[in-house]
Design an enzyme around this catalytic site. Structure first.
Site, PDB file in Angstrom:
ATOM      1  N   THR A 158     -12.177  27.256  28.204  1.00 53.98           N
ATOM      2  CA  THR A 158     -13.038  26.727  29.274  1.00 53.98           C
ATOM      3  C   THR A 158     -14.413  26.422  28.716  1.00 53.98           C
ATOM      4  O   THR A 158     -15.349  27.211  28.808  1.00 53.98           O
ATOM      5  CB  THR A 158     -13.144  27.749  30.438  1.00 53.98           C
ATOM      6  N   GLU A 172      -5.111   1.156   2.980  1.00 55.22           N
ATOM      7  CA  GLU A 172      -4.784   0.153   4.005  1.00 55.22           C
ATOM      8  C   GLU A 172      -4.885   0.724   5.405  1.00 55.22           C
ATOM      9  O   GLU A 172      -5.383   0.079   6.329  1.00 55.22           O
ATOM     10  CB  GLU A 172      -3.366  -0.389   3.762  1.00 55.22           C
ATOM     11  N   GLU A 173      -4.415   1.956   5.555  1.00 56.83           N
ATOM     12  CA  GLU A 173      -4.344   2.525   6.907  1.00 56.83           C
ATOM     13  C   GLU A 173      -5.723   2.811   7.498  1.00 56.83           C
ATOM     14  O   GLU A 173      -5.847   3.088   8.693  1.00 56.83           O
ATOM     15  CB  GLU A 173      -3.489   3.803   6.907  1.00 56.83           C
ATOM     16  N   HIS A 224       3.994   4.700  12.001  1.00 59.04           N
ATOM     17  CA  HIS A 224       2.866   5.425  12.601  1.00 59.04           C
ATOM     18  C   HIS A 224       3.319   6.492  13.612  1.00 59.04           C
ATOM     19  O   HIS A 224       2.486   7.243  14.098  1.00 59.04           O
ATOM     20  CB  HIS A 224       1.848   4.493  13.300  1.00 59.04           C
ATOM     21  N   ASP A 227       4.701  -5.662   4.475  1.00 58.51           N
ATOM     22  CA  ASP A 227       4.127  -4.475   5.117  1.00 58.51           C
ATOM     23  C   ASP A 227       4.255  -4.597   6.631  1.00 58.51           C
ATOM     24  O   ASP A 227       3.285  -4.399   7.357  1.00 58.51           O
ATOM     25  CB  ASP A 227       2.650  -4.356   4.682  1.00 58.51           C
ATOM     26  N   ASP A 270      -0.681   4.411   0.845  1.00 64.22           N
ATOM     27  CA  ASP A 270      -1.266   5.455   1.692  1.00 64.22           C
ATOM     28  C   ASP A 270      -0.497   5.457   3.008  1.00 64.22           C
ATOM     29  O   ASP A 270       0.219   4.497   3.323  1.00 64.22           O
ATOM     30  CB  ASP A 270      -2.765   5.218   1.941  1.00 64.22           C
ATOM     31  N   HIS A 327       0.838  -1.207   0.000  1.00 64.05           N
ATOM     32  CA  HIS A 327       0.000   0.000   0.000  1.00 64.05           C
ATOM     33  C   HIS A 327       0.863   1.244   0.000  1.00 64.05           C
ATOM     34  O   HIS A 327       2.010   1.212   0.481  1.00 64.05           O
ATOM     35  CB  HIS A 327      -0.965   0.005   1.197  1.00 64.05           C
TER      36      HIS A 327
HETATM   37  C1  LIG Z   1       1.088  -3.607   9.808  1.00 65.06           C
HETATM   38  C2  LIG Z   1       0.725  -2.472   8.879  1.00 65.06           C
HETATM   39  N1  LIG Z   1       1.899  -1.832   8.424  1.00 65.06           N
HETATM   40  C3  LIG Z   1      -0.139  -1.485   9.600  1.00 65.06           C
HETATM   41  O1  LIG Z   1       0.378  -0.609  10.249  1.00 65.06           O
HETATM   42  N2  LIG Z   1      -1.455  -1.621   9.465  1.00 65.06           N
HETATM   43  C4  LIG Z   1      -2.437  -0.808  10.125  1.00 65.06           C
HETATM   44  C5  LIG Z   1      -3.761  -1.214   9.503  1.00 65.06           C
HETATM   45  C6  LIG Z   1      -4.975  -0.824  10.237  1.00 65.06           C
HETATM   46  C7  LIG Z   1      -5.533  -1.449  11.275  1.00 65.06           C
HETATM   47  N3  LIG Z   1      -6.635  -0.785  11.589  1.00 65.06           N
HETATM   48  C8  LIG Z   1      -6.712   0.205  10.775  1.00 65.06           C
HETATM   49  N4  LIG Z   1      -5.717   0.161   9.939  1.00 65.06           N
HETATM   50  C9  LIG Z   1      -2.435  -1.057  11.631  1.00 65.06           C
HETATM   51  O2  LIG Z   1      -2.108  -2.142  12.070  1.00 65.06           O
HETATM   52  O3  LIG Z   1      -2.767  -0.103  12.374  1.00 65.06           O
END
Ligand SMILES: C[C@H](N)C(=O)N[C@@H](Cc1c[nH]cn1)C(=O)O
Length: 494
Positions: A346, A183-184, A461, A212, A118, A116
């Site tokens: 506030t 994917e994300e 991430h 990945d 993205d 992926h």
């Molecule tokens: C393992 C892969 N590189 C990754 O980081 N996938 C994401 C996919 C995901 C899961 N929920 C939403 N997106 C992850 O594991 O967070």
């Protein structure tokens, strides 16, 4: 001849030429700068799939991938996978999925590489040391959002195919690509596309390869399991607009207080999931698994230092690995609608939405988890006797995936790793999720291998995500070598 009754072994003629590993790796070494430049171009595209404002960039990213594969002579398609419905009811075009094919020799195996392009969100203000979208080389580490997850590994596969082509060497196997841009956020639209193309694009695919994920340590690894993920939104809505906390505080039952109250019932401070039914569904850790984890080289102190904590949930290796890979966990990611800017506003927020997820392991079932979580949160909320409204929605329901490490794909992987790194491969699991892995297994019935080239400290991430030049370049050589090893696998026809 009564073919279905006869089991015959067909020896696949692996390559016409002998495997010219040295020439191929020399080619990779001498093109290193060009590969880094391509990664720089890809990282510069802010292809954040979770930010609707970035959808144009994501579409551009998919075009760039398609064009790269087209220029290499692949048969390339940009597959329309429809629209995505946003929480406010609006719709948005999903990024097209890129499919490509190199080679159609029926006497060869066909592998399909999934990846992926993205990325997760990233802003300099999040605490990055460098601009996340300007690939920056510091001491051989290439910093940039998406560098490791998953742009460099996708490129490494493309470079591997490109090296064979540039040297006029026949590819030892046919290679297909499926590259997506969601994917994300849970691979929206991809399952349906795979189902729709099961008897066309995927019909001649023998094996799926995914890169990945990352290594566990400095040792190269093969991955045989991923956790799934159920991602929830829990919205609490109260007054019709935000209120002054001095003027109204003490008279109003605040949505945020309700929300924090129910979130606090999801998991105990020691990590025990409190939602009834969740822990009961988890397959017990077998003696064999325990032994495997025990034998893996993994330094708990290093792990602790790397992430900068003084104490972990568990202090021994087996417990840590088991809770990272094959037990579920609850993570609370954030609260939309809550005040989070610097300063001291506030306000009583009128509507707040918590985002949390539960990583899935065998034998959990996302449909069951959705019901367990929804029922539980509503029952906890009811006890508060609040006039506010609670809405719970599961927005991602990805299943876990597990492979058979006795499959020849894994043996081939071990040989390729030994050749390139002169080390034995770690056999590991991945705590993260690759939503489509289970679809490839269930819908296509194909065997899958995960062959990571990401480093254990790549910070996927997180702030300062990076890919080391070493892993990028040696990883490309690994893929070259792996294609050759896969071509040696004997085909069994029934
Ligand atoms: C393992 C892969 N590189 C990754 O980081 N996938 C994401 C996919 C995901 C899961 N929920 C939403 N997106 C992850 O594991 O967070």
């Amino acid at each position: 001849m009564n073919l279905p009754a006869v089991l015959s072994l067909l020896l696949v003629v692996s390559t016409v030429q002998a495997f010219q590993y040295t020439e191929l790796t020399q080619f990779i070494d001498s093109h290193q700068e060009e590969y880094v430049e391509t990664l720089r171009d890809w990282v510069a595209i802010e292809s954040d799939s979770s930010n609707v404002m970035r959808r144009k960039d994501l579409h551009r990213m998919m075009d760039v991938v398609a064009q790269k594969l087209r220029l290499m002579g692949g048969t390339v398609e940009l597959v329309d996978i429809g629209e995505q419905e946003l929480p406010d009811g609006q719709t948005l075009l999903l990024p097209k999925v890129v499919t490509a094919q190199f080679g159609t020799d029926v006497n060869k195996h066909t592998v399909c590489v999934y990846g992926h392009v993205d990325v997760q969100p990233a802003k300099l203000e999040d605490g990055w040391a460098t601009d996340p979208y300007n690939l920056t080389d510091i001491n051989g580490h290439l910093y940039g959002r998406g560098a490791s997850d998953n742009k460099a590994p996708v490129l490494a596969w493309i470079h591997a195919v490109g090296a064979y082509q540039a040297l006029n060497m026949e590819l030892p196997v046919n290679v297909k690509f499926v590259i997506e841009g969601m994917e994300e956020t849970g691979s929206n639209g991809l399952d349906a596309m795979i189902l729709a193309q099961r008897d066309t694009f995927f019909s001649d695919v023998d094996y799926i390869i995914i890169s990945d994920c990352g290594w566990l340590s400095r040792r190269p690894a093969l991955t045989y399991g991923t956790r799934g993920n159920c991602y929830f939104f829990a919205e609490v809505e109260g007054p019709k607009q935000d209120l002054h906390s001095g003027v109204y505080g003490g008279t109003v039952i605040e949505p945020m207080t309700d929300l924090i109250g129910i979130l606090d019932t999801l998991i105990s401070p020691s990590g025990k999931i409190l939602i009834p039914g969740i822990r009961e569904a988890v397959a017990p850790l077998s003696d064999e698994e325990w032994k495997m984890y025990q034998d893996i080289q993994f330094d708990v102190e290093d792990y602790k230092n790397k992430i900068g904590v003084s104490q972990l949930m568990y202090s021994n290796k087996v417990d840590l690995l088991a809770h990272r890979w094959r037990y579920p966990t609850v993570t609370i990611h954030g609260i939309e609608g809550a005040f989070s800017d610097p300063g001291t506003k506030t306000v009583i927020p009128a509507k707040v939405t918590a985002k949390f997820s539960i990583r899935q392991v065998p034998d959990m079932d996302p449909a069951m988890v959705e019901k367990q979580v929804t029922d539980y949160l509503h029952s906890v909320f009811a006890k508060r006797k609040s006039p506010n409204k609670l809405k719970v929605t599961m927005v991602i329901g990805a299943k876990p995936w597990l492979a058979d490490t006795q499959h020849p794909l894994y043996e081939a992987g071990k040989i390729a790793i030994k050749r390139v790194f002169d080390m034995d491969a770690d056999l590991i699991r991945e705590g993260g999720t690759i939503p489509v892995a289970r679809t490839f297994q269930d819908v296509l019935g194909k065997s899958i291998i995960m062959m990571p080239i990401g480093g254990f400290d790549d910070g996927m991430h997180s702030q300062n995500e990076k890919m080391s030049r070493y892993n990028y370049i040696e990883g490309t050589k690994l893929f070259i070598s792996y294609l050759n090893e896969v071509s040696q696998i004997q085909k069994i026809s029934v």
